[in-house]
Design an enzyme around this catalytic site. Structure first.
Site: not given
Lengths: 685, 685
Positions: B244, B307-309, B359
């Site tokens: 992000h 998050d969301e890596n 995470e």
């Protein structure tokens, strides 16, 4: 290309431009607004251009629903076939008589904007947005050629943030709206008896003790000045002295003219606390403050107020009397001039010119001062007397008399005031000294909830007076275009429409607001300061969430009714009559709907007579309309009821009274009422 | 004094409190609100108390229309017979587990507030405002005794200002609203692929190149932190790394994991650009930035995202692969942990504890970290799995799964999510680690025009979940109270109600909006990210002024219709049937009204099928309702039309489809349709 010229101004044209440009040539083709819409800036872009083009694309997408591929303008020459091409010569300077002109051409394939300055480009983009039109399936720009420039260089809006503090977002959205109607001076009335709104680092007690915690930090001031500059708007700050200074004296009583305890004023009006012009500390504090402000406000002009000082505390002060004698100052007005000259000298050191309300114009005042003309016949002066006097005496001058939007007068009262009316005795040189005008938003009776609805849409019509040719005076056209401009102001965040219902939900305690909406369309807040007689009814912290606050000048159904009655009087047309009946029926049924709400909200008790009176007189009128020969008692009823609705209730007036009377007069004629009684009724109306 | 206790929570009680207090004892007398209403602060006042009491008096006056003599509280003991007396022991600290309790007593002559901290006083005043009631002639406070304190210490709202920038005034009014429902953590999601919103003095390219000019200056950040503090609200900033991070990499591509040209992301979704955790410059830039931010944000917690890596660019980067091998890091998740630990060390030096999305919870992460649980069954995880896991592993933790208000789900879906449900396998110690929760307002599909209507009123119900006893789960009561709270949020400037009509005026090009208002009451925006499938339909600069933006979760007529159909199925009551018919008639006539607007605005072409479908199916249903034995073709029509209204149109769904089906099933039974066809219709529904 097929173009036909609009000679001067045609009432029938379809464009909703305001202010109306100097020259408009309308063609017959169109340029459709599609997703591949792009803007190319041929000259190196400025921040002003960046802000204006990005916002332009955002607004255009928002109102058309078109998903543009590009959200930003490009200055890259590689872009082929841009929809809009922008050229300009230089960044505009924020000063009087700067070039604000632009040329705008729309063909079926291309839009071209040319201007001397980036400020002209901003105005061209605003005009372009006003040109957006639609057919059944799409939005488009009409083919057009516009050459435009302002008539006056000073097109101002004053906002008083002292009586009621206005948060930053209120100012920003109003700056957006100003730019949308090509206004270029934000006059920031920052201090008054009720508050001192500037963070002072040299004399922090000023904002600490003088503001109730409601002031702008220096960073916020810089932010506003920058925001205004990005929109081509100058910011002229005002520190109002020596009167209107209670807040200053709350912090520094030692520079007052009376040895007393001062506290922030909560009422409205003209008060006695006055700075002491014979005390060196007065100049020390103001000098330091002006120095801080000179660094914050780049504009040449600095407004020192100077209005409404009656000098009562000067008369009561021995020391000041002695000073006057010693220095051969033979009136309080001359004493104030003594002070003004000293302030002028301080400001000159910071490179600033003095601006002040017309009271500062005395023999000794240098002609570098800018005279702000505000008094009119209601202050016992001839209309524009100080404006013309200033121009004749060699001062630049700006007109506000006629543009006091806080008076809640109909837009037409302001629209038809011209700073330089056709019949005047001014030379060309003197005319050139009349720089323009300023709408003034005094804030005794507004909060951030309602201020927009007091400024807009009327100020858009005033903006037209400042920008457009003096020949643009067609009132019907103004009303039509103002309607569109008004609704489009919502795009910029202006809350004048949406907040009406917020107030009505508040009053009704979240019941059905429809009956009250109907009332707001025929009621207007009391005008000319009669809402707050003597300034002692409302305190700064009184509620401004009342029915009167939901009402505005130019109540919409009242305007429609007036036109209908007028048309009916001329034509006796049955369709018009049917529309009148339809309105009367709506009003006649108001009270029964209103009554259902009463239990839910005690505030409504006070408004109840408004609804009742409206319903009763409408019922009577319907009965007169429907009967072939109305009875004497029906007319008597009407006259009685008229007396009722002419009385102000809860700070509003039912604005349709005159037209109800007019309608009855027509009906008396129509019903061939020939007996004495009817003639009497007719006459009494 | 005559008091009767409300045992726990009674559905029938008249109070509209939200969040519901821990203990309420209602009496029978009242204290009328009069002009002499005064507040006395017995303890030395704090800024928090000053702000809260001044605003309290202003709001109370605003909604009652009472002109108070005193606009400010006094701390002067000389004031005799103050209406409200406030006592507290000390200024509250902004930290977890601070004492936020209060006691509030209203008798017929006096209101007493007692609290340990000034934060408790703020909450007591908010409760007091919620108690305002009225009879026919006046407003009053009911006699009451309230003892109150929160169930959870972390009652948060996250606002994402990266996807769409939110101006200062949006944040301030939402902070006001948070305080009104006793929320105490503002989680400020300041960076993401679409924007970096913090002015950095050490690395100014971050905001200069990463924000499109839309960022908060450090002064503005301080202002927001102070504003929040004045309302008892902590501010937790988030810099989301290593994923992000496109906006960061637009400014500093050299700390990216791929050698490429980065530019601010315009779409939504999960993107590949990722900071390089093996590059020392990454820690230099983040370290400097965190240092600047540590000085701006006094809170202990600092959110680093995480998050969301997915690490795609890590896999593609030779140097990073080598680094992993050399340091025995055998997964991207472990590589991220390596980075997190370094960031944690940097923050520790500034006295900050790390907070991160779930995470970040890996074996090496110290238990001083706060785990932000967000994944749920829709991410393939068991509900609350990370929340419980964190608590069991010794971490403090906060729940957001279930509180994603951007998903546009009905309020009930959030309201009934309990961070610690009744049946759980947690020890008391583990339970204590669950600090509370956070509603998350991701801003891919909102602008400052619409964000309020996505946050409110649903977040008020979530606030009740965080504050009140877990036993407070009566949904009907929640709906009733939420209605009142929702309307009262307008007092604080929340625009969720008023801006609907702004959008509808835009869509209709300022025509009569009533037909569209009717539609918004039965349409809801598509839920669960299906409005922007794949994140590629809307760009950040796409229009959010469309019909879907005027619609909200919990469409009001749909809720009413659902209840009516349900009641009718149980009672077959004719009055209820009449109400159903009345709604159906309104819908049946919608299309003819809608059609009158079409010429004026091409945007309406896209919405037309919504109105048409609604009118057609309503007409069919009315016909079925009115006939003794409806024909086969009527039922077939209905089924065909149902297929139509189940299809999303223009990003909204007609939310009444299910209840229309249910109604038909009831009618088939009622009409004693016994042939095969009708049974088939009924089954298929």
């Amino acid at each position: 290309m097929s173009l036909f010229a609009i000679s001067g101004f045609s009432q029938t044209n379809s464009l909703n431009l305001m202010p109306w440009p100097q020259e408009v040539i309308l063609g017959s083709s169109i340029l459709e607004i599609k997703p591949d819409f792009t803007i190319l800036v041929l000259t190196k872009s400025t921040k002003r251009i960046d802000v204006a083009t990005t916002k332009f694309i955002n607004r255009l997408g928002g109102r058309t629903g078109v998903f543009f591929e590009n959200g930003f303008a490009v200055s890259n020459n590689e872009l082929k076939n841009a929809t809009v091409e922008i050229s300009y010569k230089r960044a505009g300077e924020l000063k009087i008589n700067e070039d604000e002109s632009y040329q705008l051409q729309v063909s079926s394939t291309k839009i071209t904007i040319n201007a001397t300055t980036d400020i002209g480009v901003i105005y061209a983009l605003e005009t372009l947005l006003q040109l957006v039109d639609n057919n059944l399936n799409s939005y488009y720009f009409p083919e057009v050629e516009i050459n435009d420039s302002p008539r006056f260089t000073w097109r101002g809006l004053m906002i008083d943030v002292a009586r009621h503090f206005q948060p930053i977002d209120v100012l920003k959205r109003n700056l957006d709206a100003m730019a949308a109607v090509k206004m270029n001076v934000f006059h920031w009335h920052l201090t008054d008896d009720q508050g001192f709104r500037i963070e002072s680092k040299t004399h922090p007690k000023l904002h600490q003790l003088g503001s109730d915690g409601l002031y702008y930090t220096q960073e916020q001031i810089k932010d506003i000045v920058q925001y205004a500059s990005d929109r081509g708007i100058r910011v002229v700050p005002e520190v109002d002295v020596p009167g209107h200074a209670t807040a200053i004296l709350t912090a520094y009583p030692e520079i007052g003219s009376k040895d007393t305890i001062y506290s922030i004023e909560r009422f409205s009006g003209i008060f006695d606390p006055t700075l002491d012009p014979t005390n060196e500390k007065t100049y020390k504090i103001l000098g330091d403050l002006f120095g801080e402000m000179a660094a914050l406000f780049p504009d040449t002009y600095f407004h020192i107020g100077g209005d409404e000082n009656e000098g009562k505390h000067w008369d009561e002060n021995q020391k000041i009397q002695e000073f006057k004698r010693k220095n051969n100052i033979n009136s309080n007005h001359h004493l104030q001039t003594f002070m003004n000259i000293r302030l002028q000298e301080i400001l000159a050191k910071h490179g600033k010119s003095v601006m002040g309300w017309e009271e500062i114009m005395t023999d000794n005042m240098p002609t570098s001062a800018l005279i702000h003309s505000w008094k009119g016949s209601n202050q016992g002066d001839m209309l524009k007397s100080s404006l013309f006097k200033a121009a004749k005496n060699g001062y630049n001058t700006v007109l506000s008399n006629g543009y006091y939007i806080d008076l809640m007068q109909p837009v037409i009262n302001h629209y038809l005031v011209d700073p330089i009316p056709k019949n005047n005795n001014l030379s060309e040189l003197e005319k050139a000294r009349i720089l323009g005008g300023e709408a003034t938003m005094w804030s005794e009776l507004v909060t951030n909830l309602t201020i927009d609805s007091r400024i807009w849409p009327r100020t858009a019509a005033i903006a037209e007076r400042f920008w457009s040719s003096g020949d643009i005076v067609d009132v019907l056209s103004m009303y039509k275009r103002l309607d569109v401009v008004s609704f489009r102001l919502e795009e910029l965040g202006i809350t004048h429409i949406r907040n009406r219902d917020v107030i009505l939900r508040n009053i009704t305690n979240n019941q059905n607001i429809e009956p009250l909406v109907t009332l707001t369309k025929v009621c207007e807040p009391l005008k000319n300061y009669s809402r707050n007689a003597g300034g002692t009814e409302y305190k700064t912290y009184s509620p401004f969430t009342l029915f009167a606050d939901a009402c505005t000048a130019d109540a919409s159904d009242a305007i429609i009714f007036k036109e209908l009655v007028n048309d009916f009087s001329l034509t006796k047309n049955e369709n018009i009559k049917a529309e009148i009946v339809s309105l009367l029926k709506k009003w006649a049924s108001n009270y029964s709907q209103f009554s259902q709400l009463k239990k839910g909200s005690p505030i409504l008790n006070n408004i109840e007579p408004l609804s009742k009176n409206l319903s009763e007189i409408s019922t009577t009128l319907l009965s007169i309309l429907n009967s072939k020969k109305p009875t004497k008692s029906e007319y008597e009823n009407f006259n009685q009821q008229l007396l009722q609705i002419e009385k102000p209730i809860e700070d509003v007036e039912l604005i349709i009274a005159k037209d109800l009377k007019k309608l009855v007069a027509i009906l008396i004629d129509e019903k061939k009422g020939s007996d004495n009684f009817l003639e009497k009724v007719k006459k009494s109306n």
